[in-house]
Design an enzyme around this catalytic site. Structure first.
Site, short mmCIF file in Angstrom:
data_model
loop_
_atom_site.label_atom_id
_atom_site.label_comp_id
_atom_site.label_asym_id
_atom_site.label_seq_id
_atom_site.Cartn_x
_atom_site.Cartn_y
_atom_site.Cartn_z
N ASP A 259 0.70 -0.78 0.24
CA ASP A 259 -0.39 0.11 0.47
C ASP A 259 1.18 1.23 -0.36
O ASP A 259 0.52 2.25 0.14
CB ASP A 259 -1.55 0.17 1.22
N SER A 260 2.00 0.89 -0.12
CA SER A 260 3.17 1.99 -0.40
C SER A 260 2.36 2.57 -1.79
O SER A 260 2.76 3.98 -1.73
CB SER A 260 4.49 1.83 -0.50
N LYS B 291 -1.47 -9.46 2.47
CA LYS B 291 -0.49 -8.98 4.01
C LYS B 291 -1.17 -8.14 4.16
O LYS B 291 -1.82 -6.63 4.03
CB LYS B 291 0.88 -8.15 3.40
N GLU C 185 -0.57 -5.83 8.24
CA GLU C 185 -0.70 -5.06 9.44
C GLU C 185 -1.16 -5.45 10.99
O GLU C 185 -2.30 -5.15 10.93
CB GLU C 185 -0.38 -3.47 9.56
N GLU D 205 8.72 -4.06 10.38
CA GLU D 205 9.54 -2.95 9.88
C GLU D 205 9.77 -2.04 10.61
O GLU D 205 9.72 -1.69 11.71
CB GLU D 205 8.25 -2.20 9.10
O1 KIV Z 1 3.75 -0.87 1.46
C1 KIV Z 1 4.95 -1.79 1.43
O2 KIV Z 1 5.50 -1.20 0.33
C2 KIV Z 1 5.05 -2.63 2.86
C3 KIV Z 1 6.83 -2.51 2.74
C4 KIV Z 1 7.31 -1.25 2.88
C5 KIV Z 1 6.99 -3.21 3.91
O3 KIV Z 1 4.29 -2.37 4.07
#
Ligand code: KIV
Length: 279
Positions: free
Chosen positions: A44-45, A112, A114, A181
């Site tokens: 989600d980055s 994924k 959090e 992280e």
């Molecule tokens: O969203 C992302 O890019 C991430 C990584 C930095 C682990 O969660």
């Protein structure tokens, strides 16, 4: 045939380091896949590096599905993991399962999310319907920054014990790996030695079983934030600005396009055309 979740788990057993990189589009996804990366992460980055938000908080499920679909068209060999965005899994387990399913339909092999112990039940429910989950503890960009900003996690004994407990509970809940992280490297190493599933570090030191970086950080093409933990293998920002400046200059002085960049009519047809229009 692309890598499976089991292949990734086996890599830890065989003491092989796991390489992970973020990808959000077809072009970069296919190049990273070609380079033999083990896991492509549609993180989600994307909200920050692709869409220009200041945080990952505004990212929606529709956006994550679009990025995931694009990368899934590119990938041939890597495992494809996609992030569940903020508020797509926290409100209810039903939401979490439904939205995980959307990412799988968009082409992901796993999702994924959090969170530590508080997310164990949700993770278990997603895994129970057959969707593999990667956990993510330590700095959790969707929520940690609301209370603490970008801060290294696990620096005190109590914080370290909490992270170790989180990791054990996520393993118990059925994750196939855990992203760590910005966790102090000592704690990341202890966690990696304590649990059986692989740890994937970002800013968490060399003791993790694998490493992940945001592709724009690695290629040096996102200058708004330059994290200490990211290694720049290229300086693409500079190269891209130079290339575009040269393109602009070529247009202005008439050296682009050149003969090899355009198309011509058949000579006879051109002659007939000129006769007809008198030029
Ligand atoms: O969203 C992302 O890019 C991430 C990584 C930095 C682990 O969660």
């Amino acid at each position: 045939m692309h890598k499976t979740v089991q292949d990734i788990i086996n890599m830890k057993r065989d003491e092989k380091k796991i390489s992970v990189i973020t990808s959000y589009d077809y072009t970069i996804g296919s190049l990273c896949d070609k380079a033999g990366i083990d896991i492509l992460l549609v993180g989600d980055s994307a909200g920050m590096v692709m869409l220009g938000y200041d945080t990952t908080i505004p990212v929606t499920m529709d956006q994550m599905c679009m990025f995931t679909e694009a990368v899934s068209r590119a990938r041939e060999k890597s495992l494809l993991v996609a992030d569940l965005p903020f508020m797509s899994y926290q409100v209810s387990i039903d939401d979490a399962i439904r939205n995980s399913g959307r990412l799988i339909k968009a082409g992901a092999d796993a999702v994924k999310l959090e969170g530590g112990t508080t997310m164990a039940e949700t993770i278990s429910a997603i895994v129970d319907v057959g969707i593999p989950v990667m956990g993510h503890i330590g700095l959790q960009p969707q929520t940690t920054i609301l209370s603490q900003g970008y801060k290294v996690q696990g620096k005190t004994k109590d914080a370290a014990l909490k992270l170790i407990e989180d990791a054990k509970e996520l393993e118990e809940a059925g994750v196939f790996s855990i992203a760590l992280e910005m966790v102090s490297h000592e704690v990341a190493e202890i966690i990696s030695e304590t649990i059986r599933v692989p740890t994937i570090g970002i800013g968490s030191g060399v003791g993790c079983n694998g490493q992940v970086l945001v592709v724009q950080d690695l290629l040096g093409m996102y200058d708004k934030i330059k994290p200490k933990f990211a290694k720049r293998y290229l300086n693409l920002s500079e190269d891209i600005v130079n290339a575009v400046e040269n393109y602009k200059k070529d247009i202005e002085i008439g050296t682009f396009p050149a003969k090899e960049n355009w198309f011509s009519m058949d000579d006879n047809e051109l002659k007939k055309l000129r006769e007809e229009i008198g030029r």
